[in-house]
Motif scaffolding. Structure first.
Motif, PDB file in Angstrom:
ATOM      1  N   TRP A  60       0.812  -1.258   0.046  1.00 40.48           N
ATOM      2  CA  TRP A  60      -0.001  -0.172   0.092  1.00 40.48           C
ATOM      3  C   TRP A  60       0.813   1.355   0.248  1.00 40.48           C
ATOM      4  CZ3 TRP A  60      -0.058  -3.375   4.383  1.00 40.48           C
ATOM      5  CH2 TRP A  60       0.714  -2.661   5.449  1.00 40.48           C
ATOM      6  N   ARG A  69      -5.861  -0.200   7.303  1.00 43.36           N
ATOM      7  CA  ARG A  69      -6.828  -0.381   6.093  1.00 43.36           C
ATOM      8  C   ARG A  69      -6.607  -1.652   5.382  1.00 43.36           C
ATOM      9  NH1 ARG A  69      -5.682   4.225   2.494  1.00 43.36           N
ATOM     10  NH2 ARG A  69      -7.134   3.165   0.817  1.00 43.36           N
ATOM     11  N   TYR A  70      -5.068  -2.070   5.806  1.00 35.47           N
ATOM     12  CA  TYR A  70      -4.821  -3.360   4.821  1.00 35.47           C
ATOM     13  C   TYR A  70      -4.264  -4.452   5.671  1.00 35.47           C
ATOM     14  CZ  TYR A  70      -4.395   0.253   1.414  1.00 35.47           C
ATOM     15  OH  TYR A  70      -4.669   1.188   0.277  1.00 35.47           O
ATOM     16  N   GLN A 105      -8.319  -4.638   3.171  1.00 37.86           N
ATOM     17  CA  GLN A 105      -8.323  -4.518   1.755  1.00 37.86           C
ATOM     18  C   GLN A 105      -7.247  -5.560   1.417  1.00 37.86           C
ATOM     19  OE1 GLN A 105      -8.080  -0.490   0.423  1.00 37.86           O
ATOM     20  NE2 GLN A 105      -9.325   0.370   2.079  1.00 37.86           N
ATOM     21  N   ASN A 107      -4.219  -6.989  -1.452  1.00 36.93           N
ATOM     22  CA  ASN A 107      -3.345  -6.236  -2.477  1.00 36.93           C
ATOM     23  C   ASN A 107      -3.895  -6.031  -3.851  1.00 36.93           C
ATOM     24  OD1 ASN A 107      -2.662  -8.486  -3.741  1.00 36.93           O
ATOM     25  ND2 ASN A 107      -0.851  -8.804  -2.666  1.00 36.93           N
ATOM     26  N   TYR A 112      -5.263 -11.445   0.275  1.00 38.36           N
ATOM     27  CA  TYR A 112      -5.518 -10.873   1.564  1.00 38.36           C
ATOM     28  C   TYR A 112      -4.549 -11.218   2.688  1.00 38.36           C
ATOM     29  CZ  TYR A 112     -10.491  -9.921  -0.073  1.00 38.36           C
ATOM     30  OH  TYR A 112     -11.277  -9.305  -0.810  1.00 38.36           O
TER      31      TYR A 112
END
Length: 185
Positions: A60, A69-70, A105, A107, A112
């Motif tokens: 990210w 978020r990731y 989220q 990639n 995931y």
């Protein structure tokens, strides 16, 4: 153990507390059950999938504080009895321990949890300095260190990077250590 690691685990959570040997046995079992060939990814395959063509520290970008978020990481979320991390990401992901798979989220290749949530075994021998072993799978029965990648829910910002790695012995198990499988085509 993997059934009761000391915190809540449900069917949609990543398996933890498994050794490298356990992960390989599962890959063999799944291969027999499906007729497909499953295995742990090599360290090079793992990093290629985590980076998705980027040169940034994380898929990210370079800002570790965008992690929530990731990824599930050591962050501002309060733990049991109000515990907090001494060093943490400056964000809140809502989980102290592992999170259900796919909670964040993916990639750009729709993979995931490549960073954070749980550390992941690879099939490669660990070498402090890259020596070519990162592109190969080692044989079962090894006693030397094996490459572990990805960071975990307890990982500090400097550990949640596509290039971060460490070596673990095949019999090691931990409440933040799991695996991901690759399928040979």
């Amino acid at each position: 153990n993997w059934r009761k690691p000391g915190y809540e685990q449900k069917d949609n959570y990543p398996v933890v507390c498994v050794t490298w040997n356990d992960a390989n046995r599962y890959a063999e079992w799944l291969s027999q059950q499906t007729g497909q060939t499953y295995r742990l990814p090599s360290e090079a395959e793992w990093e290629y999938a985590a980076r998705v063509g980027t040169t940034a520290a994380r898929y990210w970008g370079d800002d570790p504080n965008q992690a929530c978020r990731y990824a599930n990481v050591a962050d501002q979320t309060k733990g049991p009895e109000g515990n907090s991390w001494d060093v943490k990401h400056d964000c809140t992901d809502g989980y102290w321990y592992s999170a259900p798979v796919g909670s964040f989220q993916p990639n750009d290749w729709k993979l995931y949890d490549m960073l954070g949530n749980v550390w992941e075994w690879t099939c490669s021998a660990y070498a402090k300095d890259y020596d070519g072993s990162e592109a190969k799978c080692t044989q079962r029965g090894t006693t030397g260190p094996l490459a572990v990648r990805g960071g975990a829910w307890s990982s500090l910002p400097d550990r949640v990077r596509s290039a971060n790695r460490y070596g673990g012995v095949p019999s090691h198990r931990d409440l933040n250590l799991g695996f991901r499988l690759a399928r040979s085509l």
